[in-house]
Design an enzyme around this catalytic site. Sequence first.
Site, PDB file in Angstrom:
ATOM      1  N   ASP A 130       0.906  -1.157   0.000  1.00 10.21           N
ATOM      2  CA  ASP A 130       0.000   0.000   0.000  1.00 10.21           C
ATOM      3  C   ASP A 130       0.932   1.190   0.000  1.00 10.21           C
ATOM      4  O   ASP A 130       1.610   1.454   1.003  1.00 10.21           O
ATOM      5  CB  ASP A 130      -0.875   0.003   1.253  1.00 10.21           C
ATOM      6  N   HIS A 131       0.995   1.914  -1.102  1.00  6.53           N
ATOM      7  CA  HIS A 131       2.066   2.907  -1.213  1.00  6.53           C
ATOM      8  C   HIS A 131       1.928   4.035  -0.188  1.00  6.53           C
ATOM      9  O   HIS A 131       2.868   4.757   0.071  1.00  6.53           O
ATOM     10  CB  HIS A 131       2.184   3.448  -2.649  1.00  6.53           C
TER      11      HIS A 131
ATOM     12  N   HIS B 251      -5.833   2.779   1.391  1.00  6.35           N
ATOM     13  CA  HIS B 251      -5.183   3.989   1.894  1.00  6.35           C
ATOM     14  C   HIS B 251      -5.920   4.613   3.105  1.00  6.35           C
ATOM     15  O   HIS B 251      -5.304   4.919   4.119  1.00  6.35           O
ATOM     16  CB  HIS B 251      -5.063   5.044   0.793  1.00  6.35           C
TER      17      HIS B 251
END
Length: 515
Positions: A201-202, A264
């Site tokens: 999950d960036h 996010h």
Amino acid sequence: MMDVVAPSLAPVATAGHKLRAADPCAFVIFGAAGDLTKRLLLPALYNLAAGKLLPEHFAVVGVARSDIADDEFRRQMAAALRQFATGGVAPGTLDDLIRRCRYVYGDFDDPATYGRLKVRLREVADSSGSRDNCLYYLATPPNLFAPVACRLGDAGLAGEPDGTWRRLIIEKPFGFDFASACALNKELLRRFAEHQIFRIDHYLGKETVQNIMVLRFANGIFEPVWNRDHIDHVQITVAETVSVENRGKLYDRTGALRDMVPNHLFQLLALTAMEPPSRFEADAVRREKLKAIEAIHPLSEADVRSDVVRAQYAAGRVKGKAVPAYREAPGVARESVTETYVAMRLLIDNWRWAGVPFYLRTGKSLAARKTEIAVRFRSAPLALFRDMPVESLVQNLLVLRIQPDEGAALHFNAKIPGPDVRVENVRMNFKYEDYFDTAPSTGYETLIYDCMIGDPMLFQRAADIEAGWRVVDPILAAWRAAGGRDLCTYAAGSEGPAQAQDLPARAGWQWRAIA
Ligand code: BG6
């Protein structure tokens, strides 16, 4: 407004605990011809190389469909780096990284591709001494995650013999709903063990997101008031100015909820709501985050109707530029009921948070780009300054600014100088840029590096992913049942749909302004 003055480079405590070069390995990219590789992965590897964090024995092996030779692949990667490196390229570092690039062509569904890959990896291990450690990065469309993992396993490339490691990085979207996420986990786990799977999950690669834990747990002053006794509500905003651009076809099947919330936004919520972990170590941290997400109160169909708002942008102007309606975007169905905005009110069923609303919202084509977590504290217990107009006694607010303008601000009341007692809301404002020199980065450096040293703290486990989808599934079901009748609209470039204001307004609050 009152801003804190930055000390002139006062000593800042740094953790500095993991600056060794990563383990020798081959970094295999499936989807090496794609945008992700060119815009983010290669630039991130370049930044790691420039920071001397890549191992001496290291190779990049690109896998993609076109039948090109190593030299052509190197030429393409060098061109991509010159275009997308975050801070320019130094010829020595560039040449060194490009020299380490190799290429394997083939269809991801064809076992022969994996035969060629195996030969290539053998050569790499022999010539570069990468010890057969492999990191497989799946920069592919999501429908290929399971097939690639399965073929890797069938080719004998998933095992970890003789102290070597094989790790798999999976991009999002991880599944489309709860059932498909579980099915994907099951497929991956047939060939790879959980400890080998790094679900990315960036947002967890962002410094400011990692800082949420430091702010909460490295400071004594926040934790004692971080609960229902002192906090009125929390607002989590991820506002974007970008529209769907050229992703219309994919986005129209996804929508803002799937695209942003179980991943996010829930990561931001989990870091805000979690209990202090017993150790700063992957299992302990992820256990507490998971418990926070599992404690989100399940939404009934009626809850979805009253506490979730979905909307789609109509034509408007974003930062002065005309933006056509979502339904006009290439690849989007003219009658589409896909949401480009979602807002919701969630409750967390545990002793720390019972009764404290968490308001979440995210959307595209909004008035400004802003990701923040705003924690609103309760009023002072006694209205001592009775002559104050009530609106001047604003409840304390802590805002963690994730991006852009990274920092944190504490809003509190102060006396306006003068003979009478008048109060104004002021702000102590911390800005990252005032304290820290940070080189521009892609946000992927930490994640890739952590995977190469085998630290899974910033990655999600099967259970974490499934917990997020479990919350989102009833929303998807209720929306399906409503058949689009509940879809609101907002003008591109605005603060979002008017209906979203009802969520905090029911408790006497407003959303914080985006722009
Ligand atoms: C991605 C979403 O995961 O995150 C995109 O698929 C979104 O739709 C992006 O634009 C936002 O990331 P960032 O880092 O720009 O906030």
